[in-house]
Write an enzyme that holds these catalytic residues in place. Structure first.
Site, PDB file in Angstrom:
ATOM      1  N   CYS A   1      17.328  63.059   8.365  1.00 45.53           N
ATOM      2  CA  CYS A   1      17.040  63.778   9.455  1.00 45.53           C
ATOM      3  C   CYS A   1      17.960  65.094   9.638  1.00 45.53           C
ATOM      4  O   CYS A   1      19.265  64.856   9.571  1.00 45.53           O
ATOM      5  CB  CYS A   1      17.721  62.787  10.945  1.00 45.53           C
TER       6      CYS A   1
ATOM      7  N   CYS B   1      20.266  65.760  12.453  1.00 46.99           N
ATOM      8  CA  CYS B   1      21.436  64.822  12.712  1.00 46.99           C
ATOM      9  C   CYS B   1      22.754  65.248  11.784  1.00 46.99           C
ATOM     10  O   CYS B   1      23.757  65.403  11.989  1.00 46.99           O
ATOM     11  CB  CYS B   1      21.154  63.418  12.324  1.00 46.99           C
ATOM     12  N   ASP B   2      22.275  65.502  10.460  1.00 50.86           N
ATOM     13  CA  ASP B   2      23.386  65.690   9.469  1.00 50.86           C
ATOM     14  C   ASP B   2      23.260  67.110   8.728  1.00 50.86           C
ATOM     15  O   ASP B   2      24.179  67.122   7.922  1.00 50.86           O
ATOM     16  CB  ASP B   2      22.811  64.520   8.275  1.00 50.86           C
TER      17      ASP B   2
END
Ligand code: NDP
Length: 304
Positions: free
Chosen positions: A133, A136-137
């Site tokens: 993701c 997200c990261d």
């Protein structure tokens, strides 16, 4: 208490089914899940192809709008994970981590999850350089070398997003042609920060405690080479979330729930399925939403 309908899943399919069943006065319970509430769009950046949003809208914001609309008409939303389903008989039972629901109809809109490469160390390195993701990261890889695996729209979307952070984004694709839509492919290939690695697959993940490099294999020549990267984002598609069914419903060879098209009826009366868990092909927010509407109308007809 026996409910009319319980909807499992809170992506575009689940929420649309909720809007329709709520407006039909069926007082749906929607089990949104805990960790993955909102479904796949929660980890997407800008959605440019959902009709009605000419300027585009961020995935999480779109899901928030779906939720507001469903709740406005009386959907009872619960942040709970369904853990066991008893689907046979007129009254079905859904056990969650917190409660048990008895219901006359069920709509399964449980979606799909990220496909893994299946490499040794992939799990071990997850969170230590390996991710599924970018939204997200991505931030953790500022000014670093990043690899993205895959050649579809997901991989291209992730790679373009990651160019905001990485010094170079290496896209590693097993063929010499992208599967992604033309507009996305063109954007990717025109981006200076992107380096394409055609006909290449990851053979090994290397590092001491965290990802340091990937061993790539050329699918044409068989030659291997080392690519130093700090991050690897795997975007090779999804697989349906059907483990929870424990064999209760008929599935196709790829594990997707079989429905009697054009309806959303599954192999058990009173159980309907929609969204990515039935669709291995289109997998669009708009098609998932459309099938959620169909499932709701099928439930109305079933309940009579
Ligand atoms: P896709 O199935 O479209 O693409 C998967 C990609 O990963 C393919 O390029 C495939 O290679 C590659 N791949 C699959 N398995 C492996 C493996 N084991 N090792 C290496 N490579 C692998 O999945 P997506 O998630 O990209 O897209 C799913 C659907 O969602 C599509 O319909 C897509 O259009 C849509 N989507 C739309 C977006 C948008 O419009 N903004 C954003 C994201 C997704 P190969 O090409 O050789 O098969």
């Amino acid at each position: 208490m026996i409910h009319d309908v319980v909807i499992v899943g809170s992506g575009p399919a689940g929420w649309t089914a909720a809007i329709y069943t709520a407006r039909a006065g069926l007082k749906p319970i929607l089990l949104a899940g805990t960790m993955d509430a909102g479904g796949a769009l929660m980890t997407t950046t800008e959605v440019e192809n959902f009709p009605g949003w000419p300027e585009g809208i961020m995935g999480p914001e779109l899901m928030q709008k779906f939720e507001e609309q469903a709740v406005r008409f009386g959907t009872d939303m619960r942040y709970e994970d369904a853990v066991e389903l008893k689907l046979d008989g007129d009254i079905k039972e859904i056990r969650t981590d917190q409660d048990t629901y008895r219901t006359r109809a069920v709509i399964l809109a449980v979606g799909s999850e990220y496909k893994k490469l299946g490499l040794e160390g992939e799990e071990l390195f997850t969170g230590k350089g390996v991710s599924y993701c970018a939204t997200c990261d991505g931030f953790f890889f500022k000014d670093r070398e990043i690899a993205v695996i895959g050649g579809g729209d997901s991989a291209v979307t992730e790679a373009l997003f990651l160019t905001r952070f990485g010094s170079t984004v290496h896209v590693i694709h097993r063929r010499d042609e992208l599967r992604a839509s033309q507009i996305m492919a063109d954007r990717l290939l025109a981006n200076d920060k992107v380096t394409m690695h055609w006909n290449s697959v990851v053979e090994k993940i290397n590092g001491e405690g965290k990802l340091e490099s990937l061993t790539l294999r050329d699918t044409q020549t068989g030659e291997t080479r080392d690519l130093p990267v700090s991050g690897m984002f795997v975007a090779i598609g999804h697989e349906p979330r059907t483990k929870i069914l424990d064999g209760a419903l008929e599935l196709d060879d790829a594990g997707y729930i079989v429905v009697s098209e054009p309806s959303t009826a599954t192999s058990i009366p009173g159980v309907f399925a929609c969204g990515d868990v039935v669709d291995s092909y289109y997998q669009q927010a708009i098609t998932a939403a459309g099938s959620g509407a169909k499932a709701a109308l099928d439930v109305e007809a079933y309940l009579g």
